[in-house]
Write a protein that holds these residues in place. Structure first.
Motif, PDB file in Angstrom:
ATOM      1  N   MET A 119     -13.473 -12.139  -0.260  1.00 46.08           N
ATOM      2  CA  MET A 119     -12.088 -11.991   0.198  1.00 46.08           C
ATOM      3  C   MET A 119     -11.221 -11.426  -0.920  1.00 46.08           C
ATOM      4  SD  MET A 119      -9.569 -14.955   1.712  1.00 46.08           S
ATOM      5  CE  MET A 119      -7.868 -14.594   2.127  1.00 46.08           C
ATOM      6  N   ALA A 120     -10.387 -10.445  -0.614  1.00 44.70           N
ATOM      7  CA  ALA A 120      -9.519  -9.842  -1.612  1.00 44.70           C
ATOM      8  C   ALA A 120      -8.551 -10.878  -2.174  1.00 44.70           C
ATOM      9  CB  ALA A 120      -8.747  -8.687  -0.993  1.00 44.70           C
ATOM     10  N   GLU A 121      -8.238 -10.727  -3.455  1.00 52.04           N
ATOM     11  CA  GLU A 121      -7.307 -11.642  -4.101  1.00 52.04           C
ATOM     12  C   GLU A 121      -5.920 -11.470  -3.502  1.00 52.04           C
ATOM     13  OE1 GLU A 121      -6.479 -13.057  -8.697  1.00 52.04           O
ATOM     14  OE2 GLU A 121      -7.130 -11.010  -8.293  1.00 52.04           O
ATOM     15  N   SER A 122      -5.241 -12.604  -3.251  1.00 52.53           N
ATOM     16  CA  SER A 122      -3.917 -12.533  -2.635  1.00 52.53           C
ATOM     17  C   SER A 122      -2.906 -11.941  -3.612  1.00 52.53           C
ATOM     18  CB  SER A 122      -3.458 -13.910  -2.198  1.00 52.53           C
ATOM     19  OG  SER A 122      -3.062 -14.690  -3.322  1.00 52.53           O
ATOM     20  N   ARG A 123      -1.852 -11.386  -3.060  1.00 46.67           N
ATOM     21  CA  ARG A 123      -0.790 -10.826  -3.889  1.00 46.67           C
ATOM     22  C   ARG A 123      -0.126 -11.909  -4.729  1.00 46.67           C
ATOM     23  NH1 ARG A 123       1.205  -5.678  -1.700  1.00 46.67           N
ATOM     24  NH2 ARG A 123       3.381  -6.262  -2.003  1.00 46.67           N
ATOM     25  N   HIS A 124       0.005 -13.124  -4.185  1.00 48.03           N
ATOM     26  CA  HIS A 124       0.554 -14.229  -4.966  1.00 48.03           C
ATOM     27  C   HIS A 124      -0.323 -14.512  -6.185  1.00 48.03           C
ATOM     28  CE1 HIS A 124       4.117 -15.998  -3.077  1.00 48.03           C
ATOM     29  NE2 HIS A 124       3.625 -15.621  -1.912  1.00 48.03           N
ATOM     30  N   SER A 125      -1.628 -14.493  -5.993  1.00 46.20           N
ATOM     31  CA  SER A 125      -2.549 -14.768  -7.111  1.00 46.20           C
ATOM     32  C   SER A 125      -2.430 -13.693  -8.180  1.00 46.20           C
ATOM     33  CB  SER A 125      -3.988 -14.843  -6.597  1.00 46.20           C
ATOM     34  OG  SER A 125      -4.152 -15.917  -5.706  1.00 46.20           O
ATOM     35  N   VAL A 126      -2.327 -12.455  -7.754  1.00 41.68           N
ATOM     36  CA  VAL A 126      -2.164 -11.357  -8.702  1.00 41.68           C
ATOM     37  C   VAL A 126      -0.861 -11.526  -9.488  1.00 41.68           C
ATOM     38  CG1 VAL A 126      -1.807  -8.869  -8.915  1.00 41.68           C
ATOM     39  CG2 VAL A 126      -3.533  -9.750  -7.333  1.00 41.68           C
ATOM     40  N   PHE A 127       0.206 -11.887  -8.796  1.00 44.19           N
ATOM     41  CA  PHE A 127       1.503 -12.041  -9.453  1.00 44.19           C
ATOM     42  C   PHE A 127       1.473 -13.175 -10.473  1.00 44.19           C
ATOM     43  CE2 PHE A 127       5.961 -13.563  -9.581  1.00 44.19           C
ATOM     44  CZ  PHE A 127       6.571 -12.382  -9.985  1.00 44.19           C
ATOM     45  N   ARG A 128       0.741 -14.238 -10.180  1.00 40.77           N
ATOM     46  CA  ARG A 128       0.674 -15.375 -11.120  1.00 40.77           C
ATOM     47  C   ARG A 128      -0.016 -15.013 -12.423  1.00 40.77           C
ATOM     48  NH1 ARG A 128       0.202 -18.552  -6.299  1.00 40.77           N
ATOM     49  NH2 ARG A 128      -2.076 -18.387  -6.293  1.00 40.77           N
ATOM     50  N   GLN A 129      -0.724 -13.876 -12.439  1.00 41.73           N
ATOM     51  CA  GLN A 129      -1.386 -13.445 -13.672  1.00 41.73           C
ATOM     52  C   GLN A 129      -0.445 -12.655 -14.581  1.00 41.73           C
ATOM     53  OE1 GLN A 129      -4.947 -11.301 -12.433  1.00 41.73           O
ATOM     54  NE2 GLN A 129      -5.440 -12.899 -10.934  1.00 41.73           N
ATOM     55  N   PHE A 130       0.740 -12.344 -14.069  1.00 46.52           N
ATOM     56  CA  PHE A 130       1.732 -11.645 -14.880  1.00 46.52           C
ATOM     57  C   PHE A 130       2.223 -12.556 -16.004  1.00 46.52           C
ATOM     58  CE2 PHE A 130       3.732  -7.915 -12.393  1.00 46.52           C
ATOM     59  CZ  PHE A 130       2.508  -7.566 -11.856  1.00 46.52           C
ATOM     60  N   ALA A 131       2.747 -11.935 -17.037  1.00 46.33           N
ATOM     61  CA  ALA A 131       3.483 -12.661 -18.077  1.00 46.33           C
ATOM     62  C   ALA A 131       4.975 -12.444 -17.827  1.00 46.33           C
ATOM     63  CB  ALA A 131       3.096 -12.142 -19.456  1.00 46.33           C
ATOM     64  N   ALA A 132       5.777 -13.271 -18.452  1.00 48.27           N
ATOM     65  CA  ALA A 132       7.230 -13.143 -18.272  1.00 48.27           C
ATOM     66  C   ALA A 132       7.705 -11.744 -18.646  1.00 48.27           C
ATOM     67  CB  ALA A 132       7.953 -14.195 -19.111  1.00 48.27           C
ATOM     68  N   SER A 133       7.090 -11.144 -19.666  1.00 49.91           N
ATOM     69  CA  SER A 133       7.491  -9.800 -20.100  1.00 49.91           C
ATOM     70  C   SER A 133       7.117  -8.735 -19.078  1.00 49.91           C
ATOM     71  CB  SER A 133       6.851  -9.473 -21.453  1.00 49.91           C
ATOM     72  OG  SER A 133       5.437  -9.571 -21.359  1.00 49.91           O
ATOM     73  N   ASP A 134       6.072  -9.000 -18.269  1.00 45.23           N
ATOM     74  CA  ASP A 134       5.687  -8.055 -17.215  1.00 45.23           C
ATOM     75  C   ASP A 134       6.664  -8.091 -16.049  1.00 45.23           C
ATOM     76  OD1 ASP A 134       3.315  -7.408 -18.586  1.00 45.23           O
ATOM     77  OD2 ASP A 134       2.266  -9.106 -17.684  1.00 45.23           O
ATOM     78  N   TRP A 135       7.320  -9.215 -15.909  1.00 45.21           N
ATOM     79  CA  TRP A 135       8.138  -9.472 -14.728  1.00 45.21           C
ATOM     80  C   TRP A 135       9.454  -8.702 -14.795  1.00 45.21           C
ATOM     81  CZ3 TRP A 135       9.840 -10.050 -10.310  1.00 45.21           C
ATOM     82  CH2 TRP A 135      10.980 -10.785  -9.957  1.00 45.21           C
ATOM     83  N   GLY A 136      10.242  -8.947 -15.814  1.00 43.55           N
ATOM     84  CA  GLY A 136      11.470  -8.178 -16.004  1.00 43.55           C
ATOM     85  C   GLY A 136      12.684  -8.710 -15.279  1.00 43.55           C
ATOM     86  N   GLY A 137      12.493  -9.567 -14.279  1.00 38.33           N
ATOM     87  CA  GLY A 137      13.627 -10.170 -13.597  1.00 38.33           C
ATOM     88  C   GLY A 137      14.178  -9.320 -12.466  1.00 38.33           C
ATOM     89  N   PHE A 138      15.187  -9.885 -11.799  1.00 37.17           N
ATOM     90  CA  PHE A 138      15.822  -9.223 -10.662  1.00 37.17           C
ATOM     91  C   PHE A 138      17.027  -8.398 -11.107  1.00 37.17           C
ATOM     92  CE2 PHE A 138      14.095 -13.281  -9.022  1.00 37.17           C
ATOM     93  CZ  PHE A 138      13.282 -12.812  -8.000  1.00 37.17           C
ATOM     94  N   LEU A 139      17.311  -7.348 -10.345  1.00 36.98           N
ATOM     95  CA  LEU A 139      18.571  -6.617 -10.461  1.00 36.98           C
ATOM     96  C   LEU A 139      19.335  -6.863  -9.176  1.00 36.98           C
ATOM     97  CD1 LEU A 139      17.144  -3.287 -11.915  1.00 36.98           C
ATOM     98  CD2 LEU A 139      18.279  -5.129 -13.170  1.00 36.98           C
ATOM     99  N   LYS A 140      20.606  -7.212  -9.281  1.00 44.02           N
ATOM    100  CA  LYS A 140      21.319  -7.705  -8.098  1.00 44.02           C
ATOM    101  C   LYS A 140      22.790  -7.326  -8.114  1.00 44.02           C
ATOM    102  CE  LYS A 140      19.963 -11.669  -9.613  1.00 44.02           C
ATOM    103  NZ  LYS A 140      19.630 -13.108  -9.686  1.00 44.02           N
ATOM    104  N   GLY A 141      23.357  -7.333  -6.915  1.00 47.60           N
ATOM    105  CA  GLY A 141      24.784  -7.074  -6.761  1.00 47.60           C
ATOM    106  C   GLY A 141      25.259  -7.580  -5.417  1.00 47.60           C
ATOM    107  N   VAL A 142      26.585  -7.721  -5.281  1.00 44.77           N
ATOM    108  CA  VAL A 142      27.174  -8.240  -4.050  1.00 44.77           C
ATOM    109  C   VAL A 142      28.312  -7.330  -3.602  1.00 44.77           C
ATOM    110  CG1 VAL A 142      28.765 -10.052  -3.249  1.00 44.77           C
ATOM    111  CG2 VAL A 142      26.574 -10.684  -4.189  1.00 44.77           C
ATOM    112  N   GLU A 143      28.434  -7.163  -2.289  1.00 43.00           N
ATOM    113  CA  GLU A 143      29.607  -6.549  -1.665  1.00 43.00           C
ATOM    114  C   GLU A 143      30.212  -7.626  -0.770  1.00 43.00           C
ATOM    115  OE1 GLU A 143      28.108  -3.084   0.386  1.00 43.00           O
ATOM    116  OE2 GLU A 143      26.663  -2.804  -1.237  1.00 43.00           O
TER     117      GLU A 143
END
Length: 517
Positions: free
Chosen positions: A1-25
């Motif tokens: 079975m292919a690895e889930s996207r959640h599992s792949v994401f958990r292998q990231f490091a904080a530096s790979d992540w980079g955080g969200f970019l956001k704004g409000v209207e």
């Protein structure tokens, strides 16, 4: 079975992540001291609604819209929004900034002034578009306010994500595919945002004067939905028959732009009967199902910042999706700025999980069920016996919401471990407390507060508006922030004059060129 996207994401490091970019209207009506929609012009101290980068108007001259820049944190975004609110509140005089999505007291269409943007062709275009909304749907619907939340992820994340998924497309096409992946799951789960954040269960009697409805009396001036979470997003709010048959497809960019383009270029007999001009004045841009892309009402939109004079659909087609815009959020009347930190952090968590969860394409049958889920939740989401479609079967809404929130726990813990905080776990816990009964859903909290105060929709909201105004005026502003906002207002007025002076084409020719493009 292919690895889930959640599992792949958990292998990231904080530096790979980079955080969200956001704004409000964030929208909101200017209202006079009697609780009636303001009849005054857009305050000159707030600059030009045509060119100001952070303070403009939406449909009505009285409907302010405050826009934050793209921010990298919730705190930065909310600080920007709060500063703009303080500046606005300082220049409202005896008026208040209405904190509820459903409007103040109205007196029919004539009481709702259409926003004006000066004499330039671009300003006239915005005005004619709004005239078109008036003749097509009436002005009452356009007096409703909401919050639009914009979210994107940085290219550093997308490059890493594309590499670990082994995708070979261009980065632009990959990003568009992934944003539509997110949008498909948003469509599947958007009902939950109405359950958790709907805050418009009641409205002023003037809004439904002469209109058939099934609401109940709260008092002589207030109607409410027995189990409604958001009248704003229901049949009395942003709804029209012409758009109900559009079948806009959110599966991928090409089908989205094709179906949207078809709506923009398909004639609608009822609008054709109106014509584009009356007594020599333009009353709508064209006679098609949609005048422009922005006329399409949806809970979410994939977006790309358009260049000057560029149509949004062409921007998407040429440069791909840049961010997603969540459009179904009611104003939080308990917040001085219409939105809270916990809500924003939850939205980030919710949207990221939409990206990381499986997202098969939506067929016609599922599309219909998703629409039913959304409609049922806004109309009767507080009915504990309400059942919605979830995973191919009917499920009690509370159980379906609990399951989705529980699914978010590992992701909240992961993000908190990367940021060294507990913000995401706290945001999730706040919503879990709602489902457990420790807290009321916001729509129930609004009704409870109204009933406890003995006030109806207009007077209760007016009281909240005055409270927020006093809070923000007493806080005051940093002198440098205020100076920057004053300078932005003055520059926007000067920019409007430059645009008007530079125009050479008559508006009719300008409009013809726009339509040909």
């Amino acid at each position: 079975m292919a690895e889930s996207r959640h599992s792949v994401f958990r292998q990231f490091a904080a530096s790979d992540w980079g955080g969200f970019l956001k704004g409000v209207e964030k929208e909101g009506l200017r209202v006079d001291s009697n609780g009636f929609i303001a009849q005054t012009s857009h305050p000159e101290a707030l600059g030009s609604a045509l060119t100001h980068p952070t303070i403009t108007t939406d449909y009505s001259e009285a409907l302010l819209e405050l826009i934050t820049p793209v921010c990298s944190s919730t705190s930065e975004m909310l600080e920007s929004l709060r500063n703009t609110h303080k500046f606005v509140q300082k220049h409202l005089g005896d008026e208040v900034f209405w904190p509820a999505s459903m409007p103040c007291e109205l007196n029919g269409d004539a009481s709702i002034p259409i926003a004006e943007y000066g004499t330039s062709n671009s300003g006239q275009m915005k005005y004619v578009y709004r005239q078109g909304l008036a003749v097509r749907y009436g002005r009452m619907m356009q007096s409703i306010a909401g919050t639009h939340y914009n979210l994107s992820l940085p290219d550093s994340f997308w490059k890493k994500w594309q590499a670990v998924l082994g995708d070979k497309q261009s980065l632009q096409d990959f990003k568009s595919d992934q944003y539509f992946w997110l949008v498909r799951n948003f469509r599947r789960r958007s009902w939950m945002l109405m359950y958790l954040f709907g805050t418009s269960p009641a409205l002023d009697a003037s809004f439904v004067e002469g209109v058939r409805h099934d609401l109940s009396r709260l008092d002589e001036r207030t109607w409410f939905g027995e189990h409604a979470t958001s009248l704003r997003m229901g049949d009395l709010g942003y709804h029209n028959n012409a758009q109900s048959s559009l079948n806009i497809c959110f599966n991928k960019l090409s089908t989205y732009t094709q179906t949207l383009d078809r709506a923009i270029n398909t004639n609608w007999p009822a609008y054709e009967a109106l014509g584009t001009q009356r007594d020599g004045e333009f009353i709508q841009i064209n006679t098609n199902v949609l005048q422009i892309e922005n006329e399409y009402y949806s809970a979410v939109r994939p977006k790309r910042t358009a260049q000057s004079g560029e149509k949004p659909i062409h921007a998407l087609e040429s440069r791909g999706v840049e961010y997603v815009e969540v459009r179904c959020l009611d104003l939080d009347p308990f917040s001085p700025v219409g939105v809270s930190e916990a809500q924003v952090d939850f939205l980030d968590l919710f949207l990221l999980d939409c990206l990381l969860s499986d997202a098969p394409h939506i067929d016609d049958d599922e599309c219909e069920r998703l629409d039913d889920n959304f409609k049922d939740t806004v109309a009767k989401g507080r009915n504990p016996e309400l059942e919605i479609w979830q995973a191919g079967k009917r499920t009690v809404i509370g159980d379906a919401a609990t399951a989705l929130l529980d699914q978010l726990e590992p992701l909240a813990d992961l993000l908190d471990s990367w940021t060294g905080s507990d913000a995401y776990r706290q945001a999730l816990s706040a919503q879990q407390a709602v489902l457990s009964g420790d807290r009321l859903v916001p729509s129930a909290r609004v009704l409870e507060s109204m009933q406890a105060s003995g006030l109806g929709h207009r007077d209760w909201t007016m009281e909240m508006a005055i409270r927020h105004q006093n809070t923000l005026r007493e806080e005051g502003m940093d002198a440098s922030v205020e100076a920057a906002l004053i300078a932005a207002s003055k520059e926007s007025l000067a920019e409007q004059k430059r645009i008007e002076a530079a125009d050479t084409l008559p508006f009719s020719e300008f409009l013809e060129q726009y339509l040909r493009s």
